[in-house]
Design a protein around this motif. Structure first.
Motif, mmCIF file in Angstrom:
data_model
loop_
_atom_site.group_PDB
_atom_site.id
_atom_site.type_symbol
_atom_site.label_atom_id
_atom_site.label_comp_id
_atom_site.label_asym_id
_atom_site.label_seq_id
_atom_site.Cartn_x
_atom_site.Cartn_y
_atom_site.Cartn_z
ATOM 1 N N HIS A 73 -21.973 -13.946 -25.463
ATOM 2 C CA HIS A 73 -21.339 -15.166 -25.984
ATOM 3 C C HIS A 73 -19.911 -14.853 -26.422
ATOM 4 O O HIS A 73 -19.531 -13.690 -26.619
ATOM 5 C CB HIS A 73 -22.142 -15.759 -27.140
ATOM 6 C CG HIS A 73 -22.241 -14.862 -28.330
ATOM 7 N ND1 HIS A 73 -23.227 -13.897 -28.453
ATOM 8 C CD2 HIS A 73 -21.469 -14.768 -29.459
ATOM 9 C CE1 HIS A 73 -23.069 -13.255 -29.588
ATOM 10 N NE2 HIS A 73 -21.997 -13.757 -30.230
ATOM 11 N N ILE A 74 -19.121 -15.914 -26.531
ATOM 12 C CA ILE A 74 -17.734 -15.833 -27.002
ATOM 13 C C ILE A 74 -17.604 -16.713 -28.243
ATOM 14 O O ILE A 74 -18.482 -17.542 -28.516
ATOM 15 C CB ILE A 74 -16.744 -16.293 -25.904
ATOM 16 C CG1 ILE A 74 -17.035 -17.738 -25.493
ATOM 17 C CG2 ILE A 74 -16.762 -15.351 -24.721
ATOM 18 C CD1 ILE A 74 -16.022 -18.303 -24.506
ATOM 19 N N GLU B 103 -23.020 -18.317 -16.012
ATOM 20 C CA GLU B 103 -23.754 -17.206 -15.402
ATOM 21 C C GLU B 103 -23.722 -17.374 -13.888
ATOM 22 O O GLU B 103 -24.111 -18.415 -13.343
ATOM 23 C CB GLU B 103 -25.188 -17.180 -15.910
ATOM 24 C CG GLU B 103 -25.949 -15.941 -15.473
ATOM 25 C CD GLU B 103 -27.331 -15.836 -16.127
ATOM 26 O OE1 GLU B 103 -28.033 -14.852 -15.875
ATOM 27 O OE2 GLU B 103 -27.687 -16.776 -16.898
ATOM 28 N N SER B 104 -23.279 -16.325 -13.196
ATOM 29 C CA SER B 104 -23.166 -16.396 -11.736
ATOM 30 C C SER B 104 -24.351 -15.726 -11.043
ATOM 31 O O SER B 104 -24.827 -16.203 -10.018
ATOM 32 C CB SER B 104 -21.850 -15.747 -11.277
ATOM 33 O OG SER B 104 -21.808 -14.377 -11.682
ATOM 34 N N SER B 105 -24.789 -14.607 -11.592
ATOM 35 C CA SER B 105 -25.966 -13.907 -11.042
ATOM 36 C C SER B 105 -26.567 -13.083 -12.173
ATOM 37 O O SER B 105 -26.138 -13.204 -13.324
ATOM 38 C CB SER B 105 -25.569 -13.023 -9.843
ATOM 39 O OG SER B 105 -24.606 -12.056 -10.256
ATOM 40 N N ASP B 106 -27.566 -12.251 -11.863
ATOM 41 C CA ASP B 106 -28.210 -11.470 -12.908
ATOM 42 C C ASP B 106 -27.191 -10.600 -13.630
ATOM 43 O O ASP B 106 -26.519 -9.758 -12.995
ATOM 44 C CB ASP B 106 -29.312 -10.593 -12.311
ATOM 45 C CG ASP B 106 -30.482 -11.440 -11.829
ATOM 46 O OD1 ASP B 106 -30.568 -12.611 -12.272
ATOM 47 O OD2 ASP B 106 -31.258 -10.937 -11.006
ATOM 48 N N ASN B 107 -27.094 -10.818 -14.946
ATOM 49 C CA ASN B 107 -26.238 -10.035 -15.837
ATOM 50 C C ASN B 107 -24.746 -10.109 -15.482
ATOM 51 O O ASN B 107 -23.965 -9.249 -15.889
ATOM 52 C CB ASN B 107 -26.676 -8.559 -15.871
ATOM 53 C CG ASN B 107 -28.061 -8.389 -16.457
ATOM 54 O OD1 ASN B 107 -28.489 -9.164 -17.308
ATOM 55 N ND2 ASN B 107 -28.790 -7.386 -15.984
ATOM 56 N N ILE C 171 -11.303 -17.218 -15.130
ATOM 57 C CA ILE C 171 -10.333 -16.337 -15.779
ATOM 58 C C ILE C 171 -10.798 -14.887 -15.715
ATOM 59 O O ILE C 171 -10.004 -13.968 -15.493
ATOM 60 C CB ILE C 171 -10.096 -16.750 -17.245
ATOM 61 C CG1 ILE C 171 -9.587 -18.186 -17.315
ATOM 62 C CG2 ILE C 171 -9.131 -15.807 -17.940
ATOM 63 C CD1 ILE C 171 -8.250 -18.385 -16.652
ATOM 64 N N ALA C 172 -12.095 -14.648 -15.934
ATOM 65 C CA ALA C 172 -12.609 -13.278 -15.975
ATOM 66 C C ALA C 172 -14.043 -13.247 -15.449
ATOM 67 O O ALA C 172 -14.765 -14.255 -15.479
ATOM 68 C CB ALA C 172 -12.554 -12.726 -17.396
ATOM 69 N N VAL C 173 -14.446 -12.044 -14.978
ATOM 70 C CA VAL C 173 -15.831 -11.789 -14.555
ATOM 71 C C VAL C 173 -16.332 -10.614 -15.381
ATOM 72 O O VAL C 173 -15.692 -9.549 -15.427
ATOM 73 C CB VAL C 173 -15.923 -11.475 -13.052
ATOM 74 C CG1 VAL C 173 -17.365 -11.129 -12.665
ATOM 75 C CG2 VAL C 173 -15.403 -12.645 -12.230
ATOM 76 N N VAL C 174 -17.487 -10.804 -16.058
ATOM 77 C CA VAL C 174 -18.014 -9.819 -16.995
ATOM 78 C C VAL C 174 -19.456 -9.506 -16.620
ATOM 79 O O VAL C 174 -20.240 -10.410 -16.285
ATOM 80 C CB VAL C 174 -17.945 -10.345 -18.451
ATOM 81 C CG1 VAL C 174 -18.480 -9.289 -19.422
ATOM 82 C CG2 VAL C 174 -16.527 -10.743 -18.805
ATOM 83 N N SER C 175 -19.820 -8.212 -16.705
ATOM 84 C CA SER C 175 -21.212 -7.809 -16.491
ATOM 85 C C SER C 175 -21.726 -7.139 -17.748
ATOM 86 O O SER C 175 -20.970 -6.498 -18.483
ATOM 87 C CB SER C 175 -21.318 -6.848 -15.313
ATOM 88 O OG SER C 175 -20.679 -5.619 -15.611
ATOM 89 N N VAL C 176 -23.030 -7.296 -18.053
ATOM 90 C CA VAL C 176 -23.653 -6.725 -19.240
ATOM 91 C C VAL C 176 -24.892 -5.942 -18.815
ATOM 92 O O VAL C 176 -25.511 -6.222 -17.770
ATOM 93 C CB VAL C 176 -24.034 -7.818 -20.260
ATOM 94 C CG1 VAL C 176 -22.787 -8.484 -20.805
ATOM 95 C CG2 VAL C 176 -24.962 -8.841 -19.629
ATOM 96 N N SER C 177 -25.264 -4.925 -19.647
ATOM 97 C CA SER C 177 -26.456 -4.113 -19.348
ATOM 98 C C SER C 177 -26.977 -3.494 -20.632
ATOM 99 O O SER C 177 -26.249 -3.401 -21.617
ATOM 100 C CB SER C 177 -26.128 -3.016 -18.320
ATOM 101 O OG SER C 177 -25.131 -2.148 -18.848
#
Length: 804
Positions: free
Chosen positions: A388-389, A399-403, A369-375
């Motif tokens: 988290h949701i 998790e697909s890759s780093d962050n 549904i969505a792709v999210v990145s964090v930093s």
């Protein structure tokens, strides 16, 4: 109020009272004085002695006492001449309080010679009533600012007694704030005034409960009490006070906006608007501080309003003022010093790379549904973040890759239960304390046609009264579809079903938009009694979904058919003529009226009665079976011709009826034999055996049954076209009780019918009906019994035939 007090005082019995009375005799009136409430039988005086009368002659002279009063309180003893009490005297009941003196006037009358003596008895008051207040509780509202020495009138007490026995003074329970002063009114009554002797303070004591006592002047004295409740009203005489004069607070930098710094609490001892407080910054608080922190003016909560950065400002000073809402407002203040502490001051960040919305509710599991990145700009544990949701959502993070994280579907979605989801992504670092950030996205679900229309009921029973107007609304059959838009739009159909070569769509119509069911024709209960068909509700989805419901239409009968006289038969507007011998015995059957009604059982229940009769003493009519019988034998005075008018009335509402006129002619000789009947004389003893009757009856029934089966088979094979105008065919046999005669109605189309109408032993003879002509539609025959004839008469039976 006086009567209530009097009744209460009479209930309280005063123990024995020692009384004395005095009297004096004047020239015209003798006076006596007595106290009230004397016991019954107490002697007031000796009238014989006081009036100089001879005691021995009182009975002879018919001494009597006349009292001018509603009750006979006193009477005289004729033996002793003593005046005594008959009934207790209540002065408050006898005389009003306004009268100081209360008298009972009476006359002593003697005869031979006649002498009349006037007597006056003065009723003296006793202290038999206690003072009473009009109200048991006296409420008084005083402001706490009321000055000392202020006076307040209180409700006075009443005492039905008079003179010194009435209210004399008042007493107040011990109080450091109040005392009373007794005043005398213009009418001499006593009342009390409440005096404030010390100022009031509501914060110390809000309510003062006092006892006011009224005391009369009787011996012994009586008293009554009332509660005086003084409620102290508040004035704004107390300023707000904070819990502390100064506060020192430590706050971490980068605290979230809206975070609570401190909850100030100031108190005001007043009440109401005088204790409602408003918080504000003083003029000594800098603008930077006011921009950084928010003060709630109602609750006193101080929360973070701007960003806190240790490197910019380390200390914030402020002064807070609390002000009440009284008319003359008062205020209090405190000082606050806020110290900012250094911390992990870089928040993690969220970036939504892609977000798919809306999506179909039947989306497959594990769909992204969505792709999210964090930093996070921090390092070490402060730079490690977690995403988290909320729980209890049909989604999960992968998790697909780093962050980088993917939001995928983990459970089936249903738009009818949850039309959209507010998904909040929360990212938190592992610093101490941890920092977090969040982002909320709304996922909308598109409707899919996955719900069939639903009817509230699976079976509908609708009652329709016959003779309805075409186009009448019968019922509304509405289904519900929880889907949206075209998937929700329903169309209603009648599922085709033929009954007697007639389609349901020719009888009923349904509005395809709202499900209103209408009748397209007028129904006749005598032709159609019920219908059973199905109605389908279909949505406009792709592919469409549908459901159906069973509808049972029941036609309710109306009394719309009048009875038809079928026996005795007569042409339209003509009179039935019958001949009977004059020698007919009492109770003989003269004729039998038979009427038919095609309505339902309740409406077709027929009763018979005479409308006109030449001689009411000669004939009787059974109201249930229509039999006309003789009530006596004919006499030479009876006319030869008798005219009977019989009305057959059904049980409907309103009732319908039909009439038949029967003209009876009496004859001296036996009438002729029936033209269509033959008598076969047989010896009586031939039929004495019961078995012969059974054989004849069984054979006749078997023959009729066989003919009926054959005719039915022929009609079924021909498949005739149904006629809507023709009423349904009927076969019925009407039998009399306690009789061997049977009246039969036989229905046939071009059939050759044989009918056994009479099987009765009549002087050892058996009468057998001959075959009826071919081509008759309805044949109804009635043959009277018990006429005493030896031969069969032509007029004794009548046959009704309806041509095809």
């Amino acid at each position: 109020m006086r009567s209530e007090v009097t009744m209460q005082s009479r209930k309280r019995y005063v123990a024995f009272v020692i009384f004395s009375f005095v009297h004096h005799v004047t020239a015209s009136v003798t006076h006596y004085s007595i106290p009230e409430e004397m016991k019954e039988g107490s002697v007031v005086a000796n009238l014989a002695n006081d009036l100089s009368l001879d005691v021995t002659t009182l009975n002879q002279r018919k001494m009597r006492l006349d009292i001018i009063a509603n009750k006979k309180y006193l009477d005289v003893n004729k033996e002793t001449g003593e005046l005594y009490i008959v009934e207790k005297i209540d002065r408050e009941y006898l005389c009003t309080k306004m009268l100081t003196l209360c008298y009972l006037k009476m006359e002593v009358i003697l005869e031979n010679p006649v002498r009349i003596f006037n007597i006056e008895v003065e009723v003296l008051d006793m202290n038999d009533n206690a003072p009473q207040f009009r109200r048991d509780v006296i409420h008084l509202d005083l402001s706490e600012a009321t000055p000392k020495g202020e006076r307040f009138s209180l409700s006075n007490a009443v005492d039905p007694d008079v003179g010194s026995n009435s209210v004399k003074t008042y007493h107040l329970s011990e109080s450091e704030h109040f005392n009373i002063e007794v005043q005398t009114g213009r009418d001499g009554s006593k009342f009390a005034e409440l005096i404030l002797k010390q100022t009031l303070d509501r914060e110390q004591q809000a309510v003062h409960n006092l006892i006011l006592t009224a005391v009369d002047g009787g011996t012994p004295a009586r008293s009554g009490t009332a509660s005086v409740i003084v409620r102290v009203l508040d004035t704004n005489d107390n300023a707000p006070v904070f819990d502390k004069a100064s506060y020192n607070i430590k706050v971490m930098e980068n605290s979230p906006i809206g975070s609570l710094v401190i909850h100030l609490n100031a108190t005001d001892l007043d009440e109401g608007s005088n204790s409602d407080l408003t918080y504000s910054y003083s003029l000594y608080t800098s603008e930077k501080t006011q921009e950084t922190f928010n003060l709630n003016p109602s609750t006193g909560e101080i929360t973070v309003k701007g960003m806190l950065n240790y490197e910019d400002f380390k200390i914030y000073d402020m002064e807070i003022i609390a002000t009440d809402k009284g008319a003359n407002s008062l205020s209090g203040q405190c000082t606050i010093k806020i110290l900012v502490e250094d911390m992990n001051d870089n928040h993690p960040e969220i970036s939504i790379k892609s977000f798919q919305s809306p999506v179909n509710e039947n989306i497959e599991l594990d769909t992204v549904i969505a792709v999210v990145s964090v930093s996070d700009k921090d390092s070490g544990d402060n730079g490690v973040v977690d995403l988290h949701i909320p729980d209890n959502m049909p989604f999960r993070l992968r998790e697909s890759s780093d962050n980088y994280y993917e939001l995928v579907v983990s459970e089936p979605l249903d738009r009818e239960k949850v039309p959209e989801y507010d998904i909040t992504f929360t990212v938190t670092d592992r610093g101490s304390p941890p920092l977090s950030d969040n982002e909320t996205m709304t996922l909308e679900l598109l409707d899919v046609n996955d719900n069939v229309p639903q009817f509230p009921q699976s079976f509908y029973t609708i009652r329709v009264t016959e003779n309805n107007a075409p186009g009448a609304l019968l019922s509304s059959l509405t289904a519900f579809d929880p889907d949206l838009h075209e998937n929700q739009y329903l169309v209603y159909f009648i599922l085709e079903k033929e009954i007697a070569n007639t389609s349901m769509s020719m009888l009923f119509s349904i509005n395809p938009e709202n499900g209103n069911l209408y009748a397209l024709k007028t129904f006749d209960y005598e032709i159609e009694k019920e219908f059973l068909f199905h109605i389908e509700a279909r949505d406009s989805g792709s592919p469409p979904l549908s459901s159906n419901v069973t509808v049972h239409i029941i036609i309710v009968d109306q009394n719309d058919n009048a009875p038809v006289i079928v026996s005795p038969w007569r042409a339209h507007g003509s009179v039935v003529e019958e001949k009977i011998p004059r020698s007919t015995d009492k109770g003989s059957l003269v004729a039998k009226v038979i009427a038919l009604d095609t309505d339902s059982v309740h409406n077709s229940r027929i009763t018979y009665q005479f409308l006109q009769v030449t001689d009411a003493t000669l004939f009787s009519l059974d109201q249930y079976n229509g039999e006309i019988r003789t009530m006596r034998m004919f006499s030479y005075r009876d006319p030869r011709h008798q005219r009977l008018v019989v009305v057959a009335k059904d049980n409907g509402e309103p009732a319908l009826s039909a009439t038949v006129t029967i003209k009876l002619s009496t004859m001296e000789t036996a009438v002729k034999a029936y033209s269509d009947m033959t008598e076969v004389p047989l010896e009586y003893d031939i039929f004495s055996d019961l078995n012969l009757y059974l054989v004849i009856g069984l054979g006749s029934v078997s023959f009729l049954l066989l003919i009926t089966i054959l005719v039915t088979i022929v009609l079924k094979c021909q498949k005739p076209k149904p006629s809507k105008a023709a009423p349904p065919c009927r076969n019925s046999v009407i039998s009399e009780r306690n009789s061997t005669i049977a009246d039969s109605t036989l229905v046939s189309n071009d059939a050759y019918w044989y009918s056994l109408f009479l099987a009765e032993t009549r002087k050892g003879k058996l009468v057998v009906r001959q075959p009826v002509p071919k081509g008759s539609r309805y044949i109804v025959s009635s043959i009277p019994r018990g006429t005493g004839l030896t031969d069969t008469s032509d007029s004794a039976a009548s046959t009704l035939q309806y041509p095809k």
